[in-house]
Each structure stands twice: as C-alpha cells, then as structure tokens.
Design an enzyme around this catalytic site. Structure first.
Site, short mmCIF file in Angstrom:
data_model
loop_
_atom_site.label_atom_id
_atom_site.label_comp_id
_atom_site.label_asym_id
_atom_site.label_seq_id
_atom_site.Cartn_x
_atom_site.Cartn_y
_atom_site.Cartn_z
N ASN A 104 0.81 -1.11 -0.11
CA ASN A 104 0.05 0.02 0.02
C ASN A 104 0.85 1.19 -0.05
O ASN A 104 1.74 1.50 0.90
CB ASN A 104 -1.12 -0.30 1.15
N HIS B 289 -14.49 -5.20 10.68
CA HIS B 289 -14.31 -3.89 11.31
C HIS B 289 -15.48 -3.00 11.36
O HIS B 289 -16.18 -2.74 10.33
CB HIS B 289 -13.40 -3.44 10.26
N ARG C 179 -13.68 -6.25 15.22
CA ARG C 179 -12.96 -5.05 15.89
C ARG C 179 -13.44 -3.85 16.01
O ARG C 179 -14.31 -3.55 15.04
CB ARG C 179 -11.75 -4.92 14.63
N TYR D 236 -7.67 6.55 14.06
CA TYR D 236 -7.48 5.71 13.18
C TYR D 236 -8.52 4.66 13.25
O TYR D 236 -9.22 4.36 14.20
CB TYR D 236 -6.14 4.62 13.71
N ASP E 11 -7.35 -2.14 17.56
CA ASP E 11 -6.31 -2.02 16.78
C ASP E 11 -5.72 -0.70 17.45
O ASP E 11 -6.40 0.45 17.22
CB ASP E 11 -6.47 -1.80 15.22
N HIS F 26 -2.93 0.72 16.53
CA HIS F 26 -2.02 1.15 15.39
C HIS F 26 -0.90 1.85 15.71
O HIS F 26 -0.62 3.09 15.09
CB HIS F 26 -3.08 2.03 14.44
N GLU G 97 -4.18 -4.80 19.40
CA GLU G 97 -3.32 -4.93 18.33
C GLU G 97 -2.32 -3.78 18.19
O GLU G 97 -2.71 -2.77 18.48
CB GLU G 97 -4.17 -5.04 16.90
N GLU H 105 1.49 -6.94 11.26
CA GLU H 105 0.85 -6.70 10.21
C GLU H 105 2.28 -6.04 8.94
O GLU H 105 2.07 -6.22 7.91
CB GLU H 105 -0.27 -5.99 9.90
N ARG I 290 0.68 -11.36 13.54
CA ARG I 290 0.05 -11.11 12.49
C ARG I 290 0.54 -10.88 11.01
O ARG I 290 0.01 -10.21 10.13
CB ARG I 290 -0.65 -9.68 12.71
N HIS J 141 -3.26 -10.38 9.09
CA HIS J 141 -3.44 -9.26 8.32
C HIS J 141 -4.67 -9.53 7.29
O HIS J 141 -4.09 -10.39 6.40
CB HIS J 141 -2.36 -8.28 7.89
N ASP K 257 -6.26 -3.74 1.46
CA ASP K 257 -5.09 -3.56 0.42
C ASP K 257 -4.45 -4.87 0.35
O ASP K 257 -3.45 -4.41 -0.34
CB ASP K 257 -4.35 -2.63 1.10
N GLU L 118 -8.16 -11.79 9.75
CA GLU L 118 -8.89 -10.38 9.58
C GLU L 118 -9.45 -10.47 8.16
O GLU L 118 -8.92 -11.03 7.16
CB GLU L 118 -8.11 -9.44 9.68
N TRP M 254 1.28 6.83 12.53
CA TRP M 254 -0.24 6.85 11.89
C TRP M 254 -0.61 5.34 12.09
O TRP M 254 -0.26 4.47 12.12
CB TRP M 254 -0.21 7.14 10.23
#
Ligand code: EZ4
Ligand code: CO
Length: 402
Positions: free
Chosen positions: A37, A122, A147, A159, A210, A212, A236, A262, A283, A312, A316, A339, A402
């Site tokens: 990605n 999600h 999630r 996020y 998550d 993130h 996560e 991930e 993951r 993961h 993407d 996931e 991020w």
C-alpha cells in the site's frame, strides 16, 4: 514444468493492486499478490526489472529453492519491497503446484486442521453510538468476532474510522493526508467504548481493538490493564515494533492478549517476540512476509511458544492474498483468527474467487490451486491511481506513527 512467462498486472478497482501472473510451458498459470500500500510501483519494478528475468526457464515445482534463490541471491536481504516481491512469486508457485496436481493448496500444506476459519470484521463509528450500531450489524450478520474503533470526542481524526460501513479504506488519492493525534484523549476514552460494548453485546462475542502503533510501552501497559474487565480477544499493534524488547514492559503490566506483525516482513522481525512469549498472536501475512512458505516457518516457530496466527486481511491485501491466507489458515495447527475486510464489488469482479463467507467463518473452497483468478480485460479498465495512507502529527505538530 518450466516457467515460460511472468507478468505484473497493476489495476485499481476501487484501490490499487499489484498482481504477479506466472505461466508454465504446460499453460498452467499461478497468481501472487504483490500489493504494498502506497509503494505499489516499487514492487512492480522490483518484479519486472529484477525478478522476472530470473524466473524464466526455472522449474515451477522448486518452490523452496526459488524462495532461497531470490532471498539469498539479492545479497541485500529483507525489507518490505523485496519480501513482497518474493511473496508474490512464492504464492504463484503454490497456486501452480495445486493446479498441476489438481488439489486445493491447503491439501498440499498438510490438509485441513479445522473445518473453517474464524474471521473478524471491522466496526467503526464517529461516536460510541455509531460504533455500537456497527458492531451490532456484524453480530447480526453472523460474525463471532468484531474489531471496534471509534473517533475520540473533540478530535477530528482517529485511526480506523472510515468512509463506508463495510469498505473501510484508509488510503486516499493524491499526497498523504495529515491527521491529528492525542494520546492523552485516547487512553481514557477506549475503556469507556468497550465497557459499553460488553454491556450491549454480552460476554460471548470476541471484541478486538487496533491501537495502530500509537503508544509507548508503558502507555500500552496502562491501556491493556484498563481493558482487562472487558476481556478483549486482542489489543493490536500497541507500540511500533522495531524494538522487540519494548513488548516486555507491556507484558509485565497486563493480561490483555497482544497481537502484532502486520508490517513485519520476516521471522527476524518477530523471533524475539515469539520466543520470549511477549505476544499471543502473530499477524504476519502471505503477501508481506515471504509468501506461504515463509509464513509457515513463522507459524511453526510460534506454535512452540503458544503463539497463534491472526493474519492481516485489510482491503489493501488483494483477493489473491485472501485466498492464499485462507488455505494457510485452514491448514496451520496454531491458527487463531483471520482479519476479513470485505473488498468492494468492483474488486471481487476483477478477482473471481472460490472462497466463501457464512456465519462468521470462511473457507478457501476446493478448487485446485488457490481458487482465485484475475479478469485481465476488466482489470485493464481500472488503471493505477496514486494513493497514500495518511500521516499523523501530535497536536503540537510533532510527527507521530499513523
Ligand atoms: O492500516 O492495511 O488491521 N488492520 C490495519 C489496516 C492497515 C492498512 C494499511 O495499509 O491496521 O487497516
Ligand atoms: Co492493524
């Protein structure tokens, strides 16, 4: 079974995907996902300019030897671009082998260890009520695991809060959007979300969250401890994981299970996390961690240390990766969860596939190989569009993960 042709197909049916198609002298073709990605074209060039010339004429059955040849032969090892390219080749060769012997790939990986693969969806919302409603939609749709992410009050960004209900997609066209972050507001807010979710949905549904990569180890320890009453399935990516030792501190402070990996691209990113038993779920994915061959090695190491898999599976990762992941998940003994972010209808039409979802679980299907294809004519109608994940800054302007 000589390889006679290999090509990279780039398309954007709603989002960008890079796909490797390898063909043998018998006319059998195999697919591998090569999507990274926001750095898609780097992998496409790595494959086209540096790998494909090496594949032509090789025996497609020599999967492990080809993997080692590409890994050791580059001299500069690992890294997401290299490993995504190797993953694509490995995945395509497993697909070819399955088609050559007319068996689904999971049967070549030792056969099914279970009847189906539990997945999580999600749910996200711009406030707690919205997130509760989103979780409710997944529960109604039969999901056993969800999630949950939620915007923080008075914060413009968070996020995991997307634009569509089923198709959360963080990459945006153009240059990377800037988002704002506040750990101070996030930490006390998350437990209130899960307190509400447990009240609404009871103890049985598996709830995941998550982080993130946004916290420090001691902050993650505090979050994990404050979430213990709501017994999450996992927390996560609590911290960025370049420093594997950072997880020791989190582990000392909480019994909330921890998932990470991930963005890892090999077993060397997680060997210490696994052997020190600092995590509960690894993951790593087919597309970014060396394909089916290398993912099996990671899972085999993890099995020794009571660590289970939780690959993961965001949008993407193309349907080619999803298919490969499901063959891996069905076969590997220490599977935990998969996931599953649904792809858009446009994506599913470009990548027809045999895998199915029902009642919160998935199955890769029994087609030979991976059971996924690419409609190249349709793919050609969706040319590549530059798109990037957001970046995040703290409120004083400092760059953050991020
Ligand atoms: O942000 O796949 O668990 N899922 C995730 C994803 C990632 C994207 C990044 O490309 O964290 O949504
Ligand atoms: Co994640």
């Amino acid at each position: 079974m000589r390889i006679t042709d290999a090509r990279v197909i780039i398309c954007s049916p709603g989002r960008n995907f890079v796909t490797l198609k390898v063909t043998t002298e018998e006319g059998i073709h195999g697919l591998g996902d090569a999507t990274l990605n926001g750095r898609e074209l780097a992998v496409a060039s790595y494959l086209t300019d540096h790998i494909i010339p090496l594949l032509i004429g090789r025996d497609a059955r020599r999967i492990e030897d080809t993997w080692q040849y590409l890994y050791k032969g580059a001299y500069w090892r690992r890294g997401p671009v290299t490993m995504t390219a190797i993953s694509a080749v490995d995945t395509a060769l497993w697909d070819i082998l399955g088609k050559a012997v007319n068996r689904p790939v999971y049967e070549l990986l030792g056969g099914a260890s279970r009847d189906s693969v539990m997945v999580y969806g999600h749910a996200n919302g711009s406030n707690v009520d919205d997130t509760v409603a989103a979780v409710g939609r997944y529960v109604t749709a039969g999901y056993k695991a969800v999630r949950a992410q939620c915007a923080i009050p008075d914060m413009p960004h968070a996020y995991g809060v997307g634009r569509g209900d089923l198709y959360y997609e963080p990459a945006e066209r153009g240059t990377p959007p800037e988002t704002a972050w506040s750990t101070e507001r996030y930490l006390p807010f998350v437990p209130t979300l899960f307190e509400r979710l447990r009240r609404e949905f009871g103890p049985d549904v598996h709830l995941l969250h998550d982080v993130h990569h946004r916290l420090t180890p001691i902050e993650a320890g505090r979050l994990g401890k404050s979430l213990e009453p709501y017994h999450l399935f996992w927390m996560e990516d609590p911290v960025p994981a370049e420093l594997q030792e950072g997880f020791r501190l989190i582990r000392q402070h909480t019994t909330t299970p921890i998932a990470v990996g991930e963005v890892f691209d090999s077993v060397f990113d997680c060997h210490q996390l696994i052997t020190s038993q600092w995590i509960d779920y690894i993951r790593t994915t087919v597309v970014h961690a060396g394909g089916i061959s290398h993912l099996r090695k990671i899972a085999n190491l993890a099995e020794l240390y009571h660590v289970r898999t939780g690959s993961h599976g965001a949008t993407d990762l193309s349907p080619v990766c999803m298919a490969a992941a499901l063959h891996f998940d069905l076969s590997v003994h220490n599977f935990g969860i998969q996931e599953y972010m649904r792809h858009t209808d446009d994506t599913d039409l470009v990548f027809p596939h045999a895998y199915t979802f029902a009642d919160g679980v998935m199955h890769p299907g029994n087609a030979s190989g991976l059971g996924v294809d690419i409609d190249e004519l349709l793919a050609a109608q969706y040319p590549y569009e530059p798109a990037y994940l957001p970046v995040a800054r703290r409120q004083d302007g400092t760059m953050h993960s991020w």
